[in-house]
Write a protein that holds these residues in place. Structure first.
Motif, PDB file in Angstrom:
ATOM      1  N   UNK A  12      20.722  -3.934 -53.624  1.00  0.00           N
ATOM      2  CA  UNK A  12      20.118  -3.692 -52.309  1.00  0.00           C
ATOM      3  C   UNK A  12      20.812  -2.511 -51.662  1.00  0.00           C
ATOM      4  N   UNK A  19      24.701   0.239 -46.231  1.00  0.00           N
ATOM      5  CA  UNK A  19      25.242  -0.965 -46.856  1.00  0.00           C
ATOM      6  C   UNK A  19      24.660  -1.104 -48.254  1.00  0.00           C
ATOM      7  N   UNK A  59      24.710  -3.677 -51.801  1.00  0.00           N
ATOM      8  CA  UNK A  59      25.070  -4.988 -52.329  1.00  0.00           C
ATOM      9  C   UNK A  59      24.556  -5.141 -53.739  1.00  0.00           C
ATOM     10  N   UNK A  75      23.875  -8.099 -56.342  1.00  0.00           N
ATOM     11  CA  UNK A  75      23.832  -9.558 -56.445  1.00  0.00           C
ATOM     12  C   UNK A  75      23.507  -9.997 -57.871  1.00  0.00           C
ATOM     13  N   UNK A 127      28.005 -11.058 -52.915  1.00  0.00           N
ATOM     14  CA  UNK A 127      27.717 -10.000 -53.872  1.00  0.00           C
ATOM     15  C   UNK A 127      28.916  -9.803 -54.780  1.00  0.00           C
ATOM     16  N   UNK A 128      28.656  -9.443 -56.052  1.00  0.00           N
ATOM     17  CA  UNK A 128      29.770  -9.228 -56.985  1.00  0.00           C
ATOM     18  C   UNK A 128      30.483  -7.922 -56.649  1.00  0.00           C
ATOM     19  N   UNK A 129      29.716  -6.934 -56.220  1.00  0.00           N
ATOM     20  CA  UNK A 129      30.283  -5.679 -55.726  1.00  0.00           C
ATOM     21  C   UNK A 129      29.477  -5.232 -54.517  1.00  0.00           C
ATOM     22  N   UNK A 130      30.050  -4.366 -53.721  1.00  0.00           N
ATOM     23  CA  UNK A 130      29.359  -3.949 -52.505  1.00  0.00           C
ATOM     24  C   UNK A 130      30.001  -2.685 -51.959  1.00  0.00           C
TER      25      UNK A 130
END
Lengths: 269, 269
Positions: A54, A60, A62, A64, A71-74
């Motif tokens: 996203x 931002x 994200x 998922x 979220x695993x990373x962001x």
DNA sequence: TAATAAATGTCGTTT
DNA sequence: AAACGACGTTTATTA
């Protein structure tokens, strides 16, 4: 263009759409097989798998996985993007000035690109926060203890801020620390440091009260050892009381006061 | 069916697709105009606006507005769903047994329903965590201080766990608390409580050292007042040292040891 | 900008 | 199930 949806696009098609979507500050949903690399405050590597990416208008970002709340990373808001086609992969890089953090997502297959111009001016209200608990005690100090009288809120000490400072029915200075969930050892230590800081300012006797729905087991022994007191208080009950109080006051306004006052009352958070 | 994408579906179409997608434990992306109501540990209301709803196979539920890192409303994994058409709205209710929490999302218009069966067995590695810092100190205790010797990690006290307990070059018992980011007042109080707990167990002199990249201003005065010490140490440097150490050890294995040992080394996190 | 504490914090780990 | 502490915590508030 209000929305653009590409099912199983080629990487070239996806690349064009993503590039444009980011440039136009849209909401992007990208589903596909990817790897993720992050370097910043820490570093992480995520080997290939199918995920949802996203990208929001505010930057931002994200990633998922098909499980977990988080979220695993962001990347937080404000990221700067660079999109490229390299070695048969669609690379999306989100760069954050602060801390020089870099997030790199590489898709080798894209199942969906969906781009939207979302309008969301909705208002969000949250009840039963710690702030609500504080307000409830200020409205009805007997919630804490019969005869309690608040003197000051957010009193700065040492530094740090005392949620509520007051006196009990005997006139003893009382420090109140509020927690909306089960108070743990950290909460007890926090209260203790406030009481100690205040002791450095005055020779009066001082009580410390921790108001929270419950007290963790390890925190109980600490409370006893540090001569602090616990008062059970639930955020839900506080919110209900606040609502009732404000409802009552609103009714009073409606019956007695004019238009302007009613608006003021109605605009309370 | 590997993926189903409906653009601007009728509410009836959306209803059918969402119902099936949830029943089959897929990943659902729903974009549309909605209101959101939450009642649980707190309560919230969100008036109409265009948002993205994510429902994951494990029951995690997220409502994302077109801004911010965090979802405006959510439900953690394990939620139970009920989907209904009521009063011209598509209602999706996510219920969580624990705490009796209810999240209700009502769409009056749906721009997209996308449903995927995502396969993600990727492995996630994170470097430069607090655990890495601890390991680095254990591998090379001089990172903390020349002559430091670790005795025990995660020693339970009071309760709570001492990151590293050791002795300095003079043989003085030393409690080490590690933080991967700037240490704040809470970290100092945490270290203090461990030192105090240990003092209750022994009459030996005890030092307390806080190892972190930096020390917040308010924390500095506390450190001095509580007679604790600060040692600057960055998670990045620790991760680099760990990597070098493990690299070296791996090399040793490759040169000297057999297949089995190499596997063991390679499987280290 | 830095610091301080809240959060529907969530998440892993251990008792 | 409860408790305890880490987290790339994020976010808001305030000096």
């Amino acid at each position: 263009m209000r929305q653009l949806v590409l099912e199983k696009p080629s990487l070239d098609e996806a690349y064009e759409a993503v590039r444009n979507g980011i440039a136009q500050r849209r909401m992007l949903l990208i589903v596909g097989n990817c790897t993720v690399d992050y370097v910043g405050r820490a570093s992480s590597k995520l080997s290939p798998g199918e995920r949802v990416l996203i990208i929001k208008p505010d930057g931002s970002t994200l990633i998922h996985r098909p499980r977990d709340y988080a979220p695993v990373n962001w990347q937080p808001p404000g990221s700067i993007f660079k999109t490229r086609l390299v070695d048969g992969c669609l690379h999306i890089r989100a760069y954050r000035r602060k801390g020089g953090e870099v997030l790199d997502i590489a898709f080798d297959r894209v199942a969906l690109v969906a781009i939207f111009h979302l309008i969301d001016d909705g208002e969000f209200y949250l009840y039963a926060s710690e702030e609500d608990m504080k307000q409830a005690i200020l409205h009805d100090p007997s919630l804490l203890e019969e005869g309690f009288k608040p003197i000051e809120t957010e009193k700065p000490v040492e530094p740090g801020f005392i949620d509520i400072l007051g006196v009990d029915k005997e006139g003893v200075l009382t420090v109140v620390e509020i927690k909306r969930r089960a108070a743990d050892r950290a909460a007890v230590l926090q209260l203790k440091s406030y009481v100690d800081a205040l002791r450095a300012e005055t020779r009066r006797r001082i009580r410390g009260i921790l108001a929270a729905p419950s007290l963790a087991k390890g925190a109980q022994s600490l409370m006893a050892a540090l001569d602090l007191e616990f008062k059970p208080l639930s955020p839900r009950r506080c919110a209900d009381i606040l609502r009732a109080r404000r409802g009552r006051r609103l009714t009073e306004y409606l019956n007695v006061k004019g238009e302007k006052r009613r608006e003021e009352s109605g605009s309370q958070p």
